[in-house]
Design an enzyme around this catalytic site. Structure first.
Site, PDB file in Angstrom:
ATOM      1  N   HIS A 466      31.760  66.003  19.344  1.00  0.00           N
ATOM      2  CA  HIS A 466      32.461  66.999  18.002  1.00  0.00           C
ATOM      3  C   HIS A 466      32.646  67.545  18.551  1.00  0.00           C
ATOM      4  O   HIS A 466      34.646  67.776  17.854  1.00  0.00           O
ATOM      5  CB  HIS A 466      31.383  67.716  17.546  1.00  0.00           C
ATOM      6  CG  HIS A 466      32.019  69.395  16.568  1.00  0.00           C
ATOM      7  ND1 HIS A 466      31.941  68.754  14.842  1.00  0.00           N
ATOM      8  CD2 HIS A 466      31.927  69.712  16.501  1.00  0.00           C
ATOM      9  CE1 HIS A 466      32.206  69.257  13.901  1.00  0.00           C
ATOM     10  NE2 HIS A 466      32.337  71.032  15.487  1.00  0.00           N
ATOM     11  N   GLU A 467      32.288  68.600  19.440  1.00  0.00           N
ATOM     12  CA  GLU A 467      33.479  69.578  20.162  1.00  0.00           C
ATOM     13  C   GLU A 467      34.448  69.123  20.865  1.00  0.00           C
ATOM     14  O   GLU A 467      35.892  69.714  20.420  1.00  0.00           O
ATOM     15  CB  GLU A 467      32.687  69.951  21.358  1.00  0.00           C
ATOM     16  CG  GLU A 467      31.650  71.001  20.673  1.00  0.00           C
ATOM     17  CD  GLU A 467      32.391  72.066  19.440  1.00  0.00           C
ATOM     18  OE1 GLU A 467      32.893  72.583  19.417  1.00  0.00           O
ATOM     19  OE2 GLU A 467      31.431  72.105  18.784  1.00  0.00           O
ATOM     20  N   HIS A 470      37.724  68.515  18.611  1.00  0.00           N
ATOM     21  CA  HIS A 470      38.501  70.017  18.810  1.00  0.00           C
ATOM     22  C   HIS A 470      39.668  70.266  19.600  1.00  0.00           C
ATOM     23  O   HIS A 470      40.569  70.183  19.635  1.00  0.00           O
ATOM     24  CB  HIS A 470      37.759  71.172  18.655  1.00  0.00           C
ATOM     25  CG  HIS A 470      37.006  71.769  17.601  1.00  0.00           C
ATOM     26  ND1 HIS A 470      37.437  71.235  17.003  1.00  0.00           N
ATOM     27  CD2 HIS A 470      35.597  71.902  17.038  1.00  0.00           C
ATOM     28  CE1 HIS A 470      36.484  72.022  15.249  1.00  0.00           C
ATOM     29  NE2 HIS A 470      34.986  72.308  15.748  1.00  0.00           N
ATOM     30  N   HIS A 473      42.696  68.421  19.239  1.00  0.00           N
ATOM     31  CA  HIS A 473      43.460  68.687  17.820  1.00  0.00           C
ATOM     32  C   HIS A 473      43.968  69.373  18.754  1.00  0.00           C
ATOM     33  O   HIS A 473      45.276  69.673  18.519  1.00  0.00           O
ATOM     34  CB  HIS A 473      42.226  69.550  16.640  1.00  0.00           C
ATOM     35  CG  HIS A 473      42.959  69.845  16.013  1.00  0.00           C
ATOM     36  ND1 HIS A 473      42.595  70.595  14.941  1.00  0.00           N
ATOM     37  CD2 HIS A 473      44.038  69.539  15.809  1.00  0.00           C
ATOM     38  CE1 HIS A 473      43.394  70.397  13.810  1.00  0.00           C
ATOM     39  NE2 HIS A 473      44.484  70.008  13.767  1.00  0.00           N
TER      40      HIS A 473
END
Length: 676
Positions: A466-467, A470, A473
């Site tokens: 998940h991190e 980021h 992104h």
């Protein structure tokens, strides 16, 4: 000041983490703020007619030294928070809030921005978006208010900054000072060896060799609640963890929460909004609190029904084992794991033996290469703030061009806030020449014994991906202006790319290559892979209700007309009204809700994870409907319309361009197994 602001060395300059002295923060920040205000005065006082170039673009160029100093200050706040630094933080938080208000309340500057905004039709689309963003942010920060209202607003912001800092420091204090000291090995029954070793190491570090210390961190508490046979130990650990910020002493956060809520409500009034929630969601994807609540309620009802079934299953297992108990919050994880083993033959602790942290890090790199042609190479010449931190250079495999740097800080330690997060040390831009990004992922895993691999749970592996979502992104951003770069998007959109990447952890390609046993080197057995697939929606009642309880309470707090809220009573009454199962506690109780009360970031916006998961469930369908999770055409669309674009376009429009339509709730309910 130079130690914090003069980033030199390779890769366009890097943070000089090896030269930081805590005593330098206050004078460096003050000097950088003063220099930035001089830049602002020059822009506001420019005698030339306002244009995009001399006003909006000039603002984008301003404050670079302050940005660099504030970045390092933020790193210390999250990762190296010593008592000496905390004293600096208490001093600087209100001053930095007042500084921000001096910019947004500069009448001459706002007048110039407004005139550029009125003539924005002559600008490029990205320039229009940036101009809109500046104008919107200034208005939302009170630029159009009368003088007296501006003064009061600044006072509110300074008071909030003090309370945010105090809340965060109180929470860190409770996570540091409270612990469980175990003196008898029998108390460790059921715990995996990795947790036993970590507890023994923690005891040695605390001068208690021969004993075991359970720290007040999620990385200690959740595995203990899952595996500890000693019910009284589980209860003590749960109470210690769930009462953070609620200790009734000088570190209690109750009054601070009341003060924050009161100030937020007053600020919303001054700015002309019905509530803080309406102010917060104005430019989100949800737009209105009612739409966010509608989604949460639609998912809450089937989640609670699912919890009832999960509890019945656990009660049967407990009584079959001769345990004459009613399931309590400290029992849920323990008996859920028993049900998982009985029903699916899946032992999460067995799976954990194949989940080595270093191998999973390599798996993330591999996924980034397969989807987006990125390669990661370790570098040693970059200074770090702690010996745990490592750095990788990221390049484009197609062109060999440098993309950015990725820092990884994986382990828990004193002075580091709990949880996992991504941070951008420098954002990508192409404004005055290409500037590449520097991003970081930070976690709180329990370190292993020297020379031994660190094994993590499936949930922790999911959070790791998940991190990293980021981070991708930020790394893949390719925009002109830094204010529109990377993750600088709406709160309920920013979690979309991160939650989407979680799906790749469970793909056979990742598990076969990277989920390998530390001793034998064998990949995760096919039988366990099949079990993981079959249990994809197992315990989703718990996971969804635990999260939604926090999200609903957050939203209700910020919609309340009561200006003197007792947070403990409000939490209790709200959970009773919505029928929250007593066997589950909020994932983040109010006095420890760092997302909401450590700053304004997720206040009235914790629902964002659910909104983004609605997008995620629908978006992953684009891959499965095509060639599968590694379909290059879909990955390219995701890259082009979501990851590259940053905040250059409205997020709803960006999603429609990627997917061809808006997302609906049905894929979300199917993903969580809540559709009947």
């Amino acid at each position: 000041m130079n130690d914090l602001t003069a980033w030199s060395g390779p890769y366009g300059g890097v943070p000089p983490f090896d030269r930081i002295d805590t005593a330098a923060f206050e004078p460096a920040l003050e000097a950088a703020m003063a220099a930035n205000l001089e830049e602002i005065d020059r822009i506001a006082g420019d005698p030339s007619p306002p244009t995009f170039a001399n006003t909006v673009a000039a603002l984008e160029r301003s404050g670079r030294a302050l940005d660099r100093a504030a970045t390092i200050y933020g790193v210390w706040s999250s990762n190296m928070s010593t008592p000496a630094f905390q004293a600096v933080e208490r001093e600087m938080a209100p001053r930095m809030a007042a500084f921000s208000d001096r910019i947004t309340q500069n009448d001459a500057l706002f007048e110039r921005i407004a005139r550029v905004y009125e003539a924005r039709q002559d600008l490029t689309p990205e320039q229009q978006r940036l101009t809109w963003l500046y104008h919107t942010n200034f208005v939302r920060a009170g630029a159009a208010l009368e003088t007296a209202a501006k003064a009061r607003l600044s006072g509110i912001n300074q008071s909030l900054a003090r309370l945010f800092t105090q809340f965060s420091q109180n929470l860190l204090e409770d996570e540091t000072r409270f612990r469980l000291v175990l003196e008898h090995e029998s108390e460790l029954a059921g715990l995996p060896d990795s947790l036993r070793h970590a507890a023994a190491d923690a005891a040695t570090d605390a001068g208690l060799a021969g004993k075991w210390v359970i720290g007040n961190t999620r990385s200690f508490i959740e595995p203990l609640l899952t595996y500890a046979d000693d019910r009284s130990l589980r209860e003590r650990a749960w109470r210690m963890w769930s009462s953070r910020g609620d200790s009734g002493d000088e570190h209690d956060n109750g009054a601070i929460v009341t003060g924050i809520l009161r100030l937020r409500a007053e600020r919303a009034d001054l700015l002309g909004y019905e509530t803080h929630a309406h102010w917060q969601l104005e430019h989100s994807m949800a737009r209105q609190p009612e739409r966010a609540l509608e989604l949460m309620r639609a998912v809450w009802t089937p989640a609670v029904a699912r919890v009832a079934g999960e509890v019945r299953d656990m009660q049967e297992v407990a009584r079959a084992a001769g345990h004459d108990i009613d399931i309590e919050p400290w029992d849920y994880r323990y008996y859920a794991e028993k049900v998982r083993r009985l029903r699916y033959g899946l032992d999460q602790n067995e799976v954990k033996q194949y989940l080595q942290l270093d191998r999973l890090r390599d798996a993330m790199f591999w996924v980034a290469g397969e989807l987006f042609d990125l390669t990661f190479s370790a570098v040693d010449e970059v200074p770090v703030y702690h010996q745990d931190v490592r750095v990788w250079e990221v390049t484009d495999a197609r062109t060999q061009a440098h993309v950015g740097l990725w820092y990884f800080d994986p382990y828990a330690r004193p002075g580091k806030r709990s949880g996992a997060w991504m941070a951008a040390y420098r954002t990508q831009e192409r404004f005055d020449g290409a500037i590449t990004t520097i991003v970081s992922n930070n976690s709180n895993f329990v370190p292993g014994a020297p020379g031994e691999p660190v094994h993590i749970s499936w949930d922790d592996a999911t959070t790791l991906f998940h991190e990293f979502g980021h981070a991708l992104h930020g790394l893949l951003s390719a925009v002109m202006y830094p204010s529109l770069s990377g993750t600088a998007v709406a709160r309920d959109y920013v979690e979309f790319p991160s939650q989407l990447l979680e799906h790749w952890l469970s793909t056979p390609e990742v598990l076969q290559r990277f989920a390998t046993h530390a001793v034998t080197g064998e990949p995760l057995p096919a039988m366990l892979v099949e079990c993981i697939e079959r249990t994809a929606t197992f315990n989703q009642g718990f996971a969804t209700a635990e999260y939604l309880a926090s999200a609903i309470v957050d939203m209700e707090l910020h919609l309340s007309e009561n200006r003197d809220i007792d947070p403990a009573a409000f939490e209790r009454d709200t959970l009773a009204r919505i029928g929250a199962p007593h066997e589950i506690v909020m994932r983040h109780r109010t006095p420890q809700f760092q997302h909401v009360f450590g700053n304004d970031g997720y206040s009235a916006a914790y629902y964002s994870y659910l909104w983004a998961d609605m997008l995620t469930a629908d978006a992953y369908g684009a891959f499965t409907e095509a060639g599968g999770p590694y379909d290059r055409a879909v990955a390219q669309r995701l890259r082009e319309h979501v990851l590259v674009a940053g905040n250059t376009v409205d997020p709803a429009a960006a999603y429609r361009t990627f997917r061809g339509r808006d997302a609906g709730i049905e894929p979300l309910l199917r993903k969580r197994g809540l559709n009947g």
